[in-house]
Every structure is written in C-alpha cells, then in structure tokens.
Design an enzyme around this catalytic site. Structure first.
Site, short mmCIF file in Angstrom:
data_model
loop_
_atom_site.label_atom_id
_atom_site.label_comp_id
_atom_site.label_asym_id
_atom_site.label_seq_id
_atom_site.Cartn_x
_atom_site.Cartn_y
_atom_site.Cartn_z
N HIS A 99 0.90 -1.03 -0.05
CA HIS A 99 0.09 -0.17 0.02
C HIS A 99 1.03 1.25 0.02
O HIS A 99 2.12 1.16 0.32
CB HIS A 99 -1.12 -0.05 1.35
CG HIS A 99 -1.86 -1.19 1.39
ND1 HIS A 99 -2.68 -1.36 2.34
CD2 HIS A 99 -2.12 -2.19 0.63
CE1 HIS A 99 -3.41 -2.39 2.27
NE2 HIS A 99 -2.97 -2.89 1.12
N CYS A 124 -5.66 2.29 5.34
CA CYS A 124 -6.38 0.99 5.79
C CYS A 124 -5.55 1.21 7.39
O CYS A 124 -4.60 1.99 7.63
CB CYS A 124 -5.92 -0.12 5.21
SG CYS A 124 -4.31 -0.44 5.07
N CYS A 127 -1.74 0.57 7.51
CA CYS A 127 -0.84 1.56 7.18
C CYS A 127 -0.83 2.46 8.35
O CYS A 127 0.16 3.33 8.79
CB CYS A 127 -1.15 2.21 6.03
SG CYS A 127 -1.12 1.16 4.41
N HIS A 393 13.95 30.84 -9.47
CA HIS A 393 13.31 30.12 -10.74
C HIS A 393 13.10 28.75 -10.08
O HIS A 393 13.53 28.16 -9.14
CB HIS A 393 13.97 30.10 -11.91
CG HIS A 393 14.48 31.25 -12.56
ND1 HIS A 393 15.00 31.38 -13.68
CD2 HIS A 393 14.10 32.55 -11.94
CE1 HIS A 393 15.10 32.78 -13.84
NE2 HIS A 393 14.60 33.67 -12.97
N GLU A 395 13.55 25.63 -11.54
CA GLU A 395 14.48 24.76 -11.56
C GLU A 395 15.52 24.98 -10.71
O GLU A 395 16.05 23.93 -9.93
CB GLU A 395 15.39 25.02 -12.83
CG GLU A 395 14.46 24.73 -14.12
CD GLU A 395 13.78 26.08 -14.71
OE1 GLU A 395 13.85 26.23 -15.72
OE2 GLU A 395 13.35 27.07 -13.86
N CYS A 421 15.67 29.03 -18.62
CA CYS A 421 16.47 30.54 -19.00
C CYS A 421 17.93 30.54 -19.10
O CYS A 421 18.46 29.34 -18.50
CB CYS A 421 15.92 31.40 -18.36
SG CYS A 421 16.43 31.49 -16.51
N CYS A 424 19.52 29.47 -15.40
CA CYS A 424 19.11 27.95 -15.02
C CYS A 424 19.77 26.89 -15.84
O CYS A 424 20.46 25.90 -15.14
CB CYS A 424 17.80 27.80 -15.06
SG CYS A 424 16.85 28.60 -13.75
#
Length: 471
Positions: A99, A124, A127, A393, A395, A421, A424
C-alpha cells in the site's frame, strides 16, 4: 453524468465556504513554501494543502507497466505525498506488493517523524498503525472511498466478505485515529473565488498547447483545451467523486466523518471536491495526450544516452510540474519543475524504478513577506524595480530543496513547464541532470530582462522537446 454537468452552472462562490474540520481555514495565517504571506494581496494561487491534495490524486493515476492489483488484499491504488517542513520528500503510489503508506515506511523510515502525509484515499489500519508509530504529525486524506473500498461494486467479484473486512478495517482505523497523537483528518482549504477562472486561463495558454498551435496555425487552442478538459472532467469525476449522495454519506459515516453528512457541510464538501477535480482536469488538459502525434521526443540521435521514458509517464511528470506552477508567487509566469531519477533496481513503489529527487516552483526568497520585493515585469521602466533579479526560478528551487542526492550512476531527469532560461541552464548541466523534458517555445529568444539563448547549447543533457513524432 449529472454531476459532471453540474460544474457548467456551478457558482464559484460555493467553493469559498469554509469546510468545518477542526480548524477554521479562514483564520489560519498560511505560511507558504517560500514566502510568508496572508491570502490577502497575493494573486490567485493554490494553498499548500490543496496543492498536496491534488498531487496525491494525480499520483493515484501514475501510469504502470502492468496492472497494480495488491497480491494480499482488495485495496485500491492510492496516491501519497510526503511533506516535511513544507518540502516534498516523496511522491508515491501503491504497488502490487505494498500500500502507499507501507511504501512510505519502507522508503523513508525514521525520516517520517514530524512529516505530513496527504493520501488520495483514507489509509487502511495496517498503514495507519505503522505511520502513527513512525511519529508523523498529520495524515490528511481525500473524502471519497477508502483504501479498502466501502462501496461493494468496487470490490473484486463483489465479495460480501471483502466488504465486511473493509467495514471492520474502517472501524479499526477510526479507533487508531481517536487514540493517536497525529492529527488525522480531511484537510481541504477554501478556494479563492478567482482561482478556478485563473487556472482555466493559464492552462489554456500553457506553452505545451502553444507549441502545438504555433506549428499548426489552423488549430484552435480553445477547441483543443475544451475537448481535453471535458474528457478529463468525466474521467476524474468517475474516479474520485461518489455521485450518489446517499452512498457518499454511507462512506463518510463509516470513516468517522459524520459531521460532513449534515447540511450545509455536506453540500459544501461536495462542491469543494468538484472544484478541486475541476482544477486537476484543467491542469491535465494543458498537456494533451499525444494530440496530433505530438509528444516529448529527443532532438539528438536515438543512439546517444539513455532511452526516454514512456510518453504516458513523461506526461504524468510534466503535469506534476504544472500542478506545482499553480502555487507560484509570480502568477503571470507560473513555472513548475520536478526532478525524478531512475534507479538500477526494482523498487517497492508503484512508480517502479523512479524516485523523486526534488520539486519546486518560482517564488521569492524563503521567509520574505508579500511585496517586500518588486512584483512588476518589464512594464516597470526602472530596471532595479523589476522582479527578475529577486525571484527564484522553479529549476533553482527544485535543485535547492531536493529530497535526495543526484547520483552519477542513475538517470536523473528534470521536467519543467517552460524552456529553461540562461540563468538556470548552467545549474542544470552542472548538477548532473541527464535528461530534460520541456518545450522550446522560448528557445533562442530574449524577453526583456530574461534570455533563453543557452538552452540549445547545453551539452551532455538529452533534450526531449514537445514535437511531432517522426514517421
């Protein structure tokens, strides 16, 4: 499809009604992932809770190479977002063996302490007990069907014993909730009245649709978007929304959410669910599925580097980035980025060998207050009062706030909603990113204070660009 058609005449103001859930969302001062800002004054943007909720729903739909049916029970697939101090540590979904909550325990272990978890279904009891024991601070879930379905026709073979087990599990989960320290609840925050319209417009004007129309002027962006939108709307409503009100109340009661069954709470809840599903449909429609033979294809010869991911997985990851862009602090140019890596061995996660490295959106520096920095673009005549020198930015944020290190031996991939750009591109190349999936709509252009001249010259990184499949 009466529920689907109901959005066409819905009143957006309904989505702003506060949903009682122990916390009054109207009085909570929201702390952004980057900027501390009250709702007043900010442009239209998703709250953190709504963003993480939508990401969990979207992760439930992660494409799998083979059908994911749990080997040991009748649990449905769940999506999960793991967050620590507003930073996304993991995006997960159920696998054939585990799960989603179990995946989180295996992948993160003691790092789950003080984390917030956002599920696409109420987890559940198996979990829940593990997550409570791990020391998570909050577990939030979508108020639809549970992980162990409480709707009999959703169960395989319509087994009455399976339904009985689901009811017993819901009772156990409620007992764990009432006796645990973590806050376990539905956390859906009111939408600003302008968000729905704003995200419709930005999705329709996204670069991916723009690239297709730029190559085919005869096509109409609005027609493409609307066709995708209504298809997605119908599919998502069927997947995430219980159309029959009485059956929805039955599920809510079994999950210990009796307060939601009373009016006006019930109507407000369902309207808010529809609004969020509409946002998901809108964002997903901005990246059409192989429309007109379009997809993300490599510019370089096929023999170079690692093979690209399946188109369905690529599209899913790009839409993750589009969802992140809905949280941008620069709504005029919202950008999102997500980094995934492909390991060498099979993982327990429903994402297969893929694991999250980092994600982000464009925003102002951490801890800054709204309007501390310039908000204007090139329309502001004085260059020192423009936003470009201050905003981070997508990124950059994805690399800065990554949840895993970039390994040289793994294939690390970045998915970004706009062409990177010149600020980045060097970061992407030096960080060890091996593949990038994006659009080149702005490539080789200079737009006032920001330029896109270096992307085509980026060496050592495979570029998968929105383009027509070669015959």
């Amino acid at each position: 499809m009466a529920e689907s058609n109901s959005w066409r005449s819905h009143r957006e103001s309904d989505g702003n009604r506060s949903i009682p859930n122990g916390d009054d969302a109207r009085n909570v001062r929201e702390t952004g992932v980057q900027t501390d800002a009250k709702v007043q004054g900010q442009g239209p943007r998703l709250s953190k809770a709504n963003l993480f909720t939508l990401l969990s729903l979207w992760m439930e739909l992660f494409p799998k190479r083979e059908a994911c049916q749990q080997e040991n029970d009748a649990a449905g697939v769940s999506g999960l977002v793991v967050v620590h101090e507003c930073r996304v540590l993991g995006l997960h979904c159920s696998s054939a063996q585990l799960h989603a909550g179990q995946v989180a325990v295996v992948k993160h272990g003691p790092r789950l302490k003080s984390c917030e978890l956002y599920f696409s279904r109420k987890p559940c009891s198996t979990c829940l007990k593990m997550l409570i024991n791990a020391g998570v601070s909050r577990i939030s879930y979508w108020p639809g069907d549970a992980e162990l379905s409480l709707l009999s026709e959703s169960l395989h073979h319509g087994s009455s014993s399976a339904l009985q087990e689901a009811v017993l599990d819901a009772t156990a989960a409620e007992r764990l909730k009432s006796n645990s320290r973590p806050h376990i609840s539905v956390l859906l925050q009111p939408l600003d009245c302008t968000v729905l319209q704003f995200l419709d417009e930005t999705s329709q004007n996204a670069d991916f649709l723009g690239k297709i129309v730029a190559d085919n002027p005869a096509l109409d962006t609005g027609d493409i978007y609307r066709r995708e939108f209504w298809n997605n709307s119908d599919n998502f409503l069927e997947k995430f929304f219980i159309s029959d009100e009485e059956r929805h109340k039955y599920v809510l009661n079994k999950m210990g959410l009796e307060n939601f069954c009373m009016e006006p709470n019930f109507s407000n809840l369902r309207q808010h669910m529809r609004n969020l599903i509409r946002i998901l449909a809108s964002v997903a429609s901005s990246v059409p599925a192989l429309l007109e033979d379009y997809g993300f294809f490599m510019r370089e010869p096929v023999g170079m580097g690692s093979p690209g991911l399946p188109q369905g997985v690529i599209r899913h990851c790009v839409i993750q980035a589009r969802l992140l862009a809905c949280r941008t602090e620069d709504p005029k140019v919202g950008v999102g980025a997500v980094i995934w890596a492909e390991g060498k061995q099979s993982q327990c996660d429903g994402t297969g060998q893929l694991y999250l490295v980092g994600c982000g959106y464009n925003a102002y520096p951490v801890g800054s207050q709204y309007a501390e920095y310039p908000q204007m673009d090139h329309k502001q005549e004085e260059r020192q009062n423009r936003k470009y020198r201050y905003i981070l930015h997508a990124e950059q944020n994805a690399l800065t706030f990554r949840s895993a290190e970039i390994k040289a031996e793994d294939n690390t991939m970045m998915f970004v909603t706009k062409c990177p750009c010149d600020e980045c591109v060097p970061l992407i190349g030096c960080a060890g990113i091996k593949q990038i999936y994006t659009t080149d709509l702005d490539s080789n252009k200079v737009k006032h204070d920001i330029s896109y001249l270096r992307f085509n010259k980026l060496n050592g990184v495979q570029k998968f660009i929105v383009s027509v499949r070669e015959k």
